[in-house]
Design a protein around this motif. Sequence first.
Motif, PDB file in Angstrom:
ATOM      1  N   GLU A  39      -8.771   8.861   2.134  1.00 45.94           N
ATOM      2  CA  GLU A  39      -8.873   7.368   2.527  1.00 45.94           C
ATOM      3  C   GLU A  39     -11.121   7.674   2.264  1.00 45.94           C
ATOM      4  O   GLU A  39     -11.334   8.019   3.666  1.00 45.94           O
ATOM      5  CB  GLU A  39      -8.817   6.927   3.817  1.00 45.94           C
ATOM      6  CG  GLU A  39      -7.256   6.274   3.964  1.00 45.94           C
ATOM      7  CD  GLU A  39      -7.158   6.313   5.249  1.00 45.94           C
ATOM      8  OE1 GLU A  39      -7.237   5.069   6.244  1.00 45.94           O
ATOM      9  OE2 GLU A  39      -7.001   6.878   6.205  1.00 45.94           O
ATOM     10  N   PHE A  78      -4.596   7.338   7.563  1.00 43.52           N
ATOM     11  CA  PHE A  78      -2.718   6.069   7.478  1.00 43.52           C
ATOM     12  C   PHE A  78      -2.755   5.868   6.375  1.00 43.52           C
ATOM     13  O   PHE A  78      -3.438   5.426   5.216  1.00 43.52           O
ATOM     14  CB  PHE A  78      -3.179   5.199   8.149  1.00 43.52           C
ATOM     15  CG  PHE A  78      -2.136   3.779   8.756  1.00 43.52           C
ATOM     16  CD1 PHE A  78      -1.090   4.126   9.301  1.00 43.52           C
ATOM     17  CD2 PHE A  78      -2.156   3.293   7.469  1.00 43.52           C
ATOM     18  CE1 PHE A  78       0.296   3.576   9.138  1.00 43.52           C
ATOM     19  CE2 PHE A  78      -1.013   2.405   7.835  1.00 43.52           C
ATOM     20  CZ  PHE A  78       0.627   2.068   8.346  1.00 43.52           C
ATOM     21  N   GLN A  81      -7.231   0.295   2.142  1.00 41.42           N
ATOM     22  CA  GLN A  81      -8.205  -0.862   3.073  1.00 41.42           C
ATOM     23  C   GLN A  81      -9.429  -0.709   2.180  1.00 41.42           C
ATOM     24  O   GLN A  81     -10.237  -2.269   2.528  1.00 41.42           O
ATOM     25  CB  GLN A  81      -7.604  -0.248   3.980  1.00 41.42           C
ATOM     26  CG  GLN A  81      -8.787  -1.263   4.862  1.00 41.42           C
ATOM     27  CD  GLN A  81      -7.882  -0.380   7.355  1.00 41.42           C
ATOM     28  OE1 GLN A  81      -8.908  -1.439   7.990  1.00 41.42           O
ATOM     29  NE2 GLN A  81      -7.146   0.006   6.676  1.00 41.42           N
ATOM     30  N   ASP A 134      -6.731   6.671  -1.317  1.00 37.04           N
ATOM     31  CA  ASP A 134      -6.540   5.906  -0.631  1.00 37.04           C
ATOM     32  C   ASP A 134      -7.796   4.432   0.083  1.00 37.04           C
ATOM     33  O   ASP A 134      -8.131   5.221   0.887  1.00 37.04           O
ATOM     34  CB  ASP A 134      -5.453   5.819   0.644  1.00 37.04           C
ATOM     35  CG  ASP A 134      -4.383   4.594   1.781  1.00 37.04           C
ATOM     36  OD1 ASP A 134      -5.322   3.649   0.580  1.00 37.04           O
ATOM     37  OD2 ASP A 134      -3.900   5.128   2.102  1.00 37.04           O
ATOM     38  N   GLY A 147       0.954  -1.246   0.218  1.00 36.93           N
ATOM     39  CA  GLY A 147      -0.077   0.030   0.019  1.00 36.93           C
ATOM     40  C   GLY A 147       1.249   1.268  -0.165  1.00 36.93           C
ATOM     41  O   GLY A 147       0.650   2.413  -1.287  1.00 36.93           O
ATOM     42  N   ALA A 148       2.200   1.299   0.659  1.00 37.30           N
ATOM     43  CA  ALA A 148       2.952   2.363   0.588  1.00 37.30           C
ATOM     44  C   ALA A 148       3.870   2.439  -0.504  1.00 37.30           C
ATOM     45  O   ALA A 148       3.560   4.051  -0.775  1.00 37.30           O
ATOM     46  CB  ALA A 148       4.068   2.147   2.012  1.00 37.30           C
ATOM     47  N   LYS A 179      -3.862  -4.537  -0.096  1.00 36.91           N
ATOM     48  CA  LYS A 179      -4.382  -4.772   0.651  1.00 36.91           C
ATOM     49  C   LYS A 179      -5.437  -6.578  -0.013  1.00 36.91           C
ATOM     50  O   LYS A 179      -4.610  -7.709   0.060  1.00 36.91           O
ATOM     51  CB  LYS A 179      -4.857  -4.495   1.378  1.00 36.91           C
ATOM     52  CG  LYS A 179      -4.464  -3.571   2.235  1.00 36.91           C
ATOM     53  CD  LYS A 179      -5.807  -3.409   4.265  1.00 36.91           C
ATOM     54  CE  LYS A 179      -4.403  -2.923   5.268  1.00 36.91           C
ATOM     55  NZ  LYS A 179      -3.726  -1.599   4.679  1.00 36.91           N
TER      56      LYS A 179
HETATM   57  C1  LIG Z   1      -2.572  -0.962   5.330  1.00 34.90           C
HETATM   58  C2  LIG Z   1      -2.760   0.822   4.510  1.00 34.90           C
HETATM   59  C3  LIG Z   1      -1.769   1.304   4.058  1.00 34.90           C
HETATM   60  C4  LIG Z   1       0.203   0.700   4.184  1.00 34.90           C
HETATM   61  O1  LIG Z   1      -0.364  -0.379   3.248  1.00 34.90           O
HETATM   62  P1  LIG Z   1       1.065  -1.526   2.958  1.00 34.90           P
HETATM   63  O2  LIG Z   1       0.467  -2.836   2.649  1.00 34.90           O
HETATM   64  O3  LIG Z   1       0.981  -2.106   4.937  1.00 34.90           O
HETATM   65  O4  LIG Z   1       2.572  -0.793   2.970  1.00 34.90           O
HETATM   66  C5  LIG Z   1      -2.059   2.669   3.574  1.00 34.90           C
HETATM   67  N1  LIG Z   1      -3.568   2.975   3.574  1.00 34.90           N
HETATM   68  C6  LIG Z   1      -4.277   2.299   3.814  1.00 34.90           C
HETATM   69  C7  LIG Z   1      -5.688   2.800   4.493  1.00 34.90           C
HETATM   70  C8  LIG Z   1      -3.675   1.181   4.824  1.00 34.90           C
HETATM   71  O5  LIG Z   1      -4.789   0.553   5.134  1.00 34.90           O
END
Ligand SMILES: *Cc1c(COP(=O)(O)O)cnc(C)c1O
Length: 392
Positions: A181, A129, A217, A214, A96-97, A243
Amino acid sequence: MIPSLLPVFSRINLSFEKGEGAYLFGSDGRRYLDFASGIAVTALGHAHPHLVAALKAAAEKPWHVSNLYEIPEQTRLADRLVANSFADTTFFCNSGAEALECGIKMIRKYHAAHGHPEKYRMISIQGAFHGRTLATIAAGGQEKYLAGFGPKVDGFDQVAFGNLNELRAAITPQTAGIMIEPVQGEGGVRPNAPEYLQALRQVCDEFGLLLLFDEVQCGMGRSGKLFAYEWANVAPDVMALAKGLGGGFPVGACLATERAASGMTAGVHGTTFGGNPLAMAMGNAVLDVLLEPGFLPHVVAAAEKLRKGLVKIVAENPAVYAEVRGEGLLMGLRCVAPNGEVQTRLREQGLLTVAAGDNVVRLLPPLTIGDAEIQEALAAVKAVASAWVVQA
Ligand SMILES: *Cc1c(COP(=O)(O)O)cnc(C)c1O
């Protein structure tokens, strides 16, 4: 003495030898109903036959060739994501990052390529996040993740959740885009109002900014739509996924419109592992299931059942639970009792969950969840409340 594993996680003393659908079988001999899904990752549960078959088939073919060559499964997954979203193009990565890093770079590059290199700042939302890289902890803005890691990466301005006036006031000639998000996950399962997301689209159009959603999730069917932005009927310019995308295989993606991606030419960005044949096989297999007619309506119906049951339990147990919120099967149970303790007691009842900010316990079941499993989860949530009151 430092353990052989870097001690950055406070782990629960439990491992799993077997997984089957919504269940995990623990090293303690117990069976657990998995409403954590590895933090919204195993979207189709454990050992889904279609995913197992796809992984076995991919294992017999080249695992990795790098992006120096054509990868037909990668093209196929990109075509399918594009066909089923706002986007025109896709970049695959491993997390995700990384998907967000690509999105942030893409937005900066867009403005630079259009003669505005001074536009590089992103507006982000308090409680967000976005991951743990240097740029994404700056975007998330949470002091607990920033502390001790040197100067915060420049270029991120945070505004309060849901506050449009504050957001408009934060726009400067250096602002490049807005990142958000649609449903805040880690921060406590806080959905944004559709009107707010629509207003962000208007603000972006008014000021020439790019909008980055984003959906790491809340995407990939978790909200009951393939992408959560569909509920608000508003499209971003760029979107990060990860994810659930690989159903448990690490894979991320950054999707974008042709316009937003117009600065991303050969050589400006890249990855060694991203989009390799194994990951792409799993992404395609997950999408096969999510796109089956009736699958997403099933998620909506299951979520409604779970929500109704939870709402009733919350109403009956105001000393323990405060509120049910979320979108689809990204559900949050805001607690009155400490969420960590609630999570522990739910686990003792055989239900795995994930804590989140704002004293919330996240319920993230596999999207394939059935009635019996929903009833079992509700019984656990209820049992924890009943025992709490007796002890108090
Ligand atoms: C988990 C998450 C991330 C980061 O994902 P990673 O695979 O851990 O780098 C970024 N944004 C959101 C909304 C997340 O839930």
